[in-house]
Design a protein around this motif. Sequence first.
Motif, PDB file in Angstrom:
ATOM      1  N   GLN A 143       0.747  -3.583   6.117  1.00 61.41           N
ATOM      2  CA  GLN A 143       0.410  -4.992   6.322  1.00 61.41           C
ATOM      3  C   GLN A 143      -0.922  -5.129   7.053  1.00 61.41           C
ATOM      4  OE1 GLN A 143       2.809  -6.134   3.942  1.00 61.41           O
ATOM      5  NE2 GLN A 143       2.159  -7.883   5.170  1.00 61.41           N
ATOM      6  N   SER A 144      -1.159  -4.288   8.045  1.00 62.07           N
ATOM      7  CA  SER A 144      -2.435  -4.320   8.770  1.00 62.07           C
ATOM      8  C   SER A 144      -3.585  -3.903   7.872  1.00 62.07           C
ATOM      9  CB  SER A 144      -2.365  -3.399   9.992  1.00 62.07           C
ATOM     10  OG  SER A 144      -1.382  -3.836  10.902  1.00 62.07           O
ATOM     11  N   TRP A 145      -3.358  -2.908   7.038  1.00 63.01           N
ATOM     12  CA  TRP A 145      -4.385  -2.464   6.079  1.00 63.01           C
ATOM     13  C   TRP A 145      -4.755  -3.601   5.129  1.00 63.01           C
ATOM     14  CZ3 TRP A 145      -3.372  -1.512   0.684  1.00 63.01           C
ATOM     15  CH2 TRP A 145      -4.419  -0.897  -0.001  1.00 63.01           C
ATOM     16  N   LYS A 146      -3.751  -4.323   4.651  1.00 63.09           N
ATOM     17  CA  LYS A 146      -4.008  -5.449   3.750  1.00 63.09           C
ATOM     18  C   LYS A 146      -4.783  -6.556   4.458  1.00 63.09           C
ATOM     19  CE  LYS A 146       0.089  -4.641   0.873  1.00 63.09           C
ATOM     20  NZ  LYS A 146       1.446  -5.118   0.508  1.00 63.09           N
ATOM     21  N   GLU A 147      -4.415  -6.852   5.696  1.00 66.61           N
ATOM     22  CA  GLU A 147      -5.086  -7.911   6.450  1.00 66.61           C
ATOM     23  C   GLU A 147      -6.533  -7.550   6.775  1.00 66.61           C
ATOM     24  OE1 GLU A 147      -2.587  -8.315   9.823  1.00 66.61           O
ATOM     25  OE2 GLU A 147      -0.922  -9.200   8.683  1.00 66.61           O
ATOM     26  N   ASP A 153       0.056  -8.354  -2.890  1.00 65.28           N
ATOM     27  CA  ASP A 153       1.474  -8.558  -2.599  1.00 65.28           C
ATOM     28  C   ASP A 153       2.305  -7.314  -2.911  1.00 65.28           C
ATOM     29  OD1 ASP A 153       1.064 -11.192  -1.797  1.00 65.28           O
ATOM     30  OD2 ASP A 153       1.318 -11.978  -3.834  1.00 65.28           O
ATOM     31  N   ALA A 154       1.716  -6.370  -3.626  1.00 60.59           N
ATOM     32  CA  ALA A 154       2.450  -5.176  -4.047  1.00 60.59           C
ATOM     33  C   ALA A 154       2.488  -4.134  -2.934  1.00 60.59           C
ATOM     34  CB  ALA A 154       1.796  -4.582  -5.283  1.00 60.59           C
ATOM     35  N   THR A 155       3.500  -3.284  -2.967  1.00 62.37           N
ATOM     36  CA  THR A 155       3.548  -2.125  -2.080  1.00 62.37           C
ATOM     37  C   THR A 155       2.663  -1.037  -2.667  1.00 62.37           C
ATOM     38  OG1 THR A 155       5.787  -2.601  -1.306  1.00 62.37           O
ATOM     39  CG2 THR A 155       5.011  -0.330  -1.089  1.00 62.37           C
ATOM     40  N   VAL A 156       1.690  -0.602  -1.899  1.00 62.73           N
ATOM     41  CA  VAL A 156       0.777   0.438  -2.369  1.00 62.73           C
ATOM     42  C   VAL A 156       1.212   1.813  -1.871  1.00 62.73           C
ATOM     43  CG1 VAL A 156      -1.627   1.214  -2.388  1.00 62.73           C
ATOM     44  CG2 VAL A 156      -1.109  -1.235  -2.400  1.00 62.73           C
ATOM     45  N   PHE A 157       1.761   1.875  -0.662  1.00 63.46           N
ATOM     46  CA  PHE A 157       2.125   3.147  -0.036  1.00 63.46           C
ATOM     47  C   PHE A 157       3.630   3.179   0.249  1.00 63.46           C
ATOM     48  CE2 PHE A 157      -2.250   2.036   1.274  1.00 63.46           C
ATOM     49  CZ  PHE A 157      -2.932   3.064   0.645  1.00 63.46           C
ATOM     50  N   PRO A 158       4.438   3.673  -0.698  1.00 60.25           N
ATOM     51  CA  PRO A 158       5.882   3.691  -0.512  1.00 60.25           C
ATOM     52  C   PRO A 158       6.311   4.766   0.487  1.00 60.25           C
ATOM     53  CG  PRO A 158       5.301   4.663  -2.617  1.00 60.25           C
ATOM     54  CD  PRO A 158       4.028   4.141  -2.028  1.00 60.25           C
ATOM     55  N   PRO A 159       7.486   4.607   1.089  1.00 64.01           N
ATOM     56  CA  PRO A 159       7.950   5.567   2.102  1.00 64.01           C
ATOM     57  C   PRO A 159       8.007   7.010   1.620  1.00 64.01           C
ATOM     58  CG  PRO A 159       9.286   3.581   2.171  1.00 64.01           C
ATOM     59  CD  PRO A 159       8.391   3.439   0.973  1.00 64.01           C
ATOM     60  N   GLY A 175       0.221  -3.730  20.065  1.00 61.61           N
ATOM     61  CA  GLY A 175       1.395  -4.591  20.122  1.00 61.61           C
ATOM     62  C   GLY A 175       2.512  -4.031  19.267  1.00 61.61           C
ATOM     63  N   ASP A 176       3.056  -4.853  18.370  1.00 64.16           N
ATOM     64  CA  ASP A 176       4.123  -4.405  17.480  1.00 64.16           C
ATOM     65  C   ASP A 176       3.596  -3.854  16.160  1.00 64.16           C
ATOM     66  OD1 ASP A 176       6.062  -5.200  19.313  1.00 64.16           O
ATOM     67  OD2 ASP A 176       6.148  -7.236  18.494  1.00 64.16           O
ATOM     68  N   GLY A 177       2.265  -3.801  16.015  1.00 65.32           N
ATOM     69  CA  GLY A 177       1.686  -3.340  14.770  1.00 65.32           C
ATOM     70  C   GLY A 177       0.563  -2.357  14.989  1.00 65.32           C
ATOM     71  N   PHE A 178      -0.448  -2.452  14.142  1.00 66.27           N
ATOM     72  CA  PHE A 178      -1.583  -1.527  14.184  1.00 66.27           C
ATOM     73  C   PHE A 178      -2.876  -2.305  13.966  1.00 66.27           C
ATOM     74  CE2 PHE A 178       2.133   0.703  12.604  1.00 66.27           C
ATOM     75  CZ  PHE A 178       2.186   1.803  13.457  1.00 66.27           C
ATOM     76  N   ASP A 179      -3.923  -1.932  14.696  1.00 68.34           N
ATOM     77  CA  ASP A 179      -5.216  -2.574  14.479  1.00 68.34           C
ATOM     78  C   ASP A 179      -6.240  -1.617  13.878  1.00 68.34           C
ATOM     79  OD1 ASP A 179      -5.954  -0.925  16.568  1.00 68.34           O
ATOM     80  OD2 ASP A 179      -6.410  -2.559  17.970  1.00 68.34           O
ATOM     81  N   GLY A 180      -5.771  -0.458  13.435  1.00 73.08           N
ATOM     82  CA  GLY A 180      -6.624   0.508  12.758  1.00 73.08           C
ATOM     83  C   GLY A 180      -5.769   1.550  12.078  1.00 73.08           C
ATOM     84  N   GLY A 181      -6.357   2.254  11.120  1.00 71.51           N
ATOM     85  CA  GLY A 181      -5.585   3.266  10.432  1.00 71.51           C
ATOM     86  C   GLY A 181      -6.432   4.114   9.513  1.00 71.51           C
ATOM     87  N   SER A 194      -9.489   8.925   3.974  1.00 73.87           N
ATOM     88  CA  SER A 194      -9.523   7.729   3.142  1.00 73.87           C
ATOM     89  C   SER A 194      -8.815   6.581   3.839  1.00 73.87           C
ATOM     90  CB  SER A 194      -8.856   7.989   1.786  1.00 73.87           C
ATOM     91  OG  SER A 194      -7.484   8.311   1.954  1.00 73.87           O
ATOM     92  N   ASN A 195      -8.982   5.385   3.268  1.00 73.38           N
ATOM     93  CA  ASN A 195      -8.274   4.183   3.722  1.00 73.38           C
ATOM     94  C   ASN A 195      -8.487   3.896   5.208  1.00 73.38           C
ATOM     95  OD1 ASN A 195      -6.343   5.564   1.441  1.00 73.38           O
ATOM     96  ND2 ASN A 195      -6.419   3.329   1.235  1.00 73.38           N
TER      97      ASN A 195
END
Length: 255
Positions: A143-147, A153-159, A175-181, A194-195
Amino acid sequence: MHQSFPSNSPHDTPRSDAERARICAANNADLYQAVFRAHALPDRRTGAFWSSDGIAPPYYSSMTTLDPDATEEQLAEIDRLTESLGRRPGLKDGFSRLDLTDKGFQLLFSASWIWAEPPSRPTPASAAWIRISDAAALHRWEQSWKESGSPTDATVFPPALLSDPDLHVYGRVAGDGFDGGCIVNRSPDVVGISNVFSQMGTLPAFQDAVSLAATAFATGLPLVGYDSGDALEEMTKLGFRSVGELRIWLPEERE
């Protein structure tokens, strides 16, 4: 603080830039293979190309080329994929050898394969970075990568991707998420980056991505990737250099 890169390496001394570009393309195909298999999509790999008859996840091509001199075989595979998919495929021409402007394609962008020797003294990434290890964290990471500029809307990186021993996903906790990756993936000769994304300053994110790639698998292998524009400029500051050119092609919009 920038990484300290040696000027020469036993891994790299005999290699030409053409050989390095081939290795970069192969590492990128390894990443594609991992992502497509995590989606349970079929794939095919030869010395000339990697391809898939499955519907590619967003931001991924259906084909990547692996040999600059195998253009006839690659053009034949494009025709086969077009018939199989019912439309022309998106593809990555890893060596800018295919001119597809009159074949129903449009050029999306050009980029450079980049290469750096393993840093002799890797700068540690900040303590806020963690390796993503479960599905819930991967969902928040995506979600952070998309933002950060990759909306879909699709899942790009499945578990299922997390079970691949040659691929690590890293995120900078906020916080509860990520601001970089970033994602790093290991091949026999190199480790790919990558990414990379950041919701803060870009250079620290790239610095940390390089640090994570340099230490992720404890291999001492060269580091590679591909970038253009500002991202290429940032990686150049960190000791990377261009070793070849690639192009991304999409079907013409009228299709």
